[in-house]
Design a protein around this motif. Structure first.
Motif, PDB file in Angstrom:
ATOM      1  N   ASN A   7      18.542  -1.994   5.522  1.00 36.64           N
ATOM      2  CA  ASN A   7      17.313  -1.904   5.104  1.00 36.64           C
ATOM      3  C   ASN A   7      17.246  -0.479   4.120  1.00 36.64           C
ATOM      4  O   ASN A   7      16.279  -0.184   3.824  1.00 36.64           O
ATOM      5  N   GLY A   8      18.587   0.033   3.731  1.00 35.38           N
ATOM      6  CA  GLY A   8      18.558   1.127   2.906  1.00 35.38           C
ATOM      7  C   GLY A   8      18.418   2.475   3.503  1.00 35.38           C
ATOM      8  O   GLY A   8      18.610   3.512   2.660  1.00 35.38           O
ATOM      9  N   LEU A   9      18.006   2.703   4.691  1.00 40.96           N
ATOM     10  CA  LEU A   9      18.132   3.873   5.390  1.00 40.96           C
ATOM     11  C   LEU A   9      19.298   4.321   5.557  1.00 40.96           C
ATOM     12  O   LEU A   9      20.439   3.733   6.017  1.00 40.96           O
ATOM     13  N   ALA A  10      19.401   5.824   5.118  1.00 40.73           N
ATOM     14  CA  ALA A  10      20.744   6.592   5.257  1.00 40.73           C
ATOM     15  C   ALA A  10      20.681   7.224   6.745  1.00 40.73           C
ATOM     16  O   ALA A  10      19.721   7.883   7.099  1.00 40.73           O
ATOM     17  N   ILE A  11      21.785   6.785   7.463  1.00 36.27           N
ATOM     18  CA  ILE A  11      21.905   7.446   8.724  1.00 36.27           C
ATOM     19  C   ILE A  11      23.341   8.319   8.776  1.00 36.27           C
ATOM     20  O   ILE A  11      24.318   8.032   8.050  1.00 36.27           O
ATOM     21  N   THR A  12      23.217   9.017  10.079  1.00 34.19           N
ATOM     22  CA  THR A  12      24.603   9.790  10.244  1.00 34.19           C
ATOM     23  C   THR A  12      24.908   9.405  11.569  1.00 34.19           C
ATOM     24  O   THR A  12      24.331   9.105  12.561  1.00 34.19           O
TER      25      THR A  12
END
Ligand SMILES: CC(C)(COP(=O)(O)OP(=O)(O)OC[C@H]1O[C@@H](n2cnc3c(N)ncnc32)[C@H](O)[C@@H]1OP(=O)(O)O)[C@@H](O)C(=O)NCCC(=O)NCCS
Length: 169
Positions: A7-12
């Protein structure tokens, strides 16, 4: 590492830390009862203080845990996966993972599992075992992704003990 979800969310994705207790407890409370049940194979509305200590104070050798967090949601984990080396088979670790409901199906479980598999192989682990409910096709898809083959599946009363040989092993 900062992967991007479908969905395009950048996560770590990073190793869990002792100061993640509150974040992990919050992430757990936000999960649906069904997700909690699939993870723990029984109703699990909250984690106790002792469980939070066990889940966050890991040695990073025989017990490795990775959490996914996002800047937009600093107070809760979005997902956590772990493996714990088995005493009866030191080349095998028990694998468990859970992703918050609204982030399921976006590639996060696969991302965490792939990083866990790499960490496991680096630590001399060649197999993951997992206890799963029969209806849980999603976790079997995640495990199949990181494995060369399913070595056995022993089913009884709606749950199974699965043993996988890791791909990178
Ligand atoms: C199982 C779980 C960890 C998978 O993580 P996820 O981020 O949702 O999965 P991904 O988006 O990475 O998808 C991985 C695979 O599962 C499949 N999948 C995802 N959701 C699915 C669903 N509801 N039903 C069937 N398959 C599903 C995907 O199609 C994908 O398959 P592919 O690799 O063949 O393309 C997650 O759904 C979850 O936390 N479930 C509840 C807790 C749980 O079951 N824990 C496991 C106990 S050990």
């Amino acid at each position: 590492m900062s992967p991007t979800l479908h969905n395009g969310l950048a996560i770590t994705v990073r190793p869990i830390r002792p100061d993640d207790k509150q974040r992990l407890a919050r992430g757990h409370e936000l999960m649906s009862p069904e997700t909690q049940r699939l993870r723990y194979l029984m109703p699990k509305p909250r984690l106790t203080a002792a469980e939070l200590r066990y889940l966050t104070e890991v040695d990073d050798r025989d017990h490795v845990a990775l959490v996914a967090v996002a800047d937009e949601l600093p107070d809760a984990t979005l997902g956590v996966g772990r493996f714990i080396r088995r005493r009866d088979r030191p080349d095998t670790a028990e694998f468990a993972i859970v992703i918050a409901d609204e982030f399921q199906g976006l590639g996060l479980g696969s991302e965490i599992a792939e990083q866990l598999a790499d960490a496991a192989v680096e630590r001399g682990i060649r197999h993951f075992s997992a206890t799963v409910l029969h209806e849980n096709t999603a976790v079997r898809a995640v495990l199949a992704r990181i494995s060369r083959r399913l070595e056995y599946a022993r089913w009884s009363d709606g749950s199974g003990e699965l043993l996988y040989e890791l791909k990178a092993a």
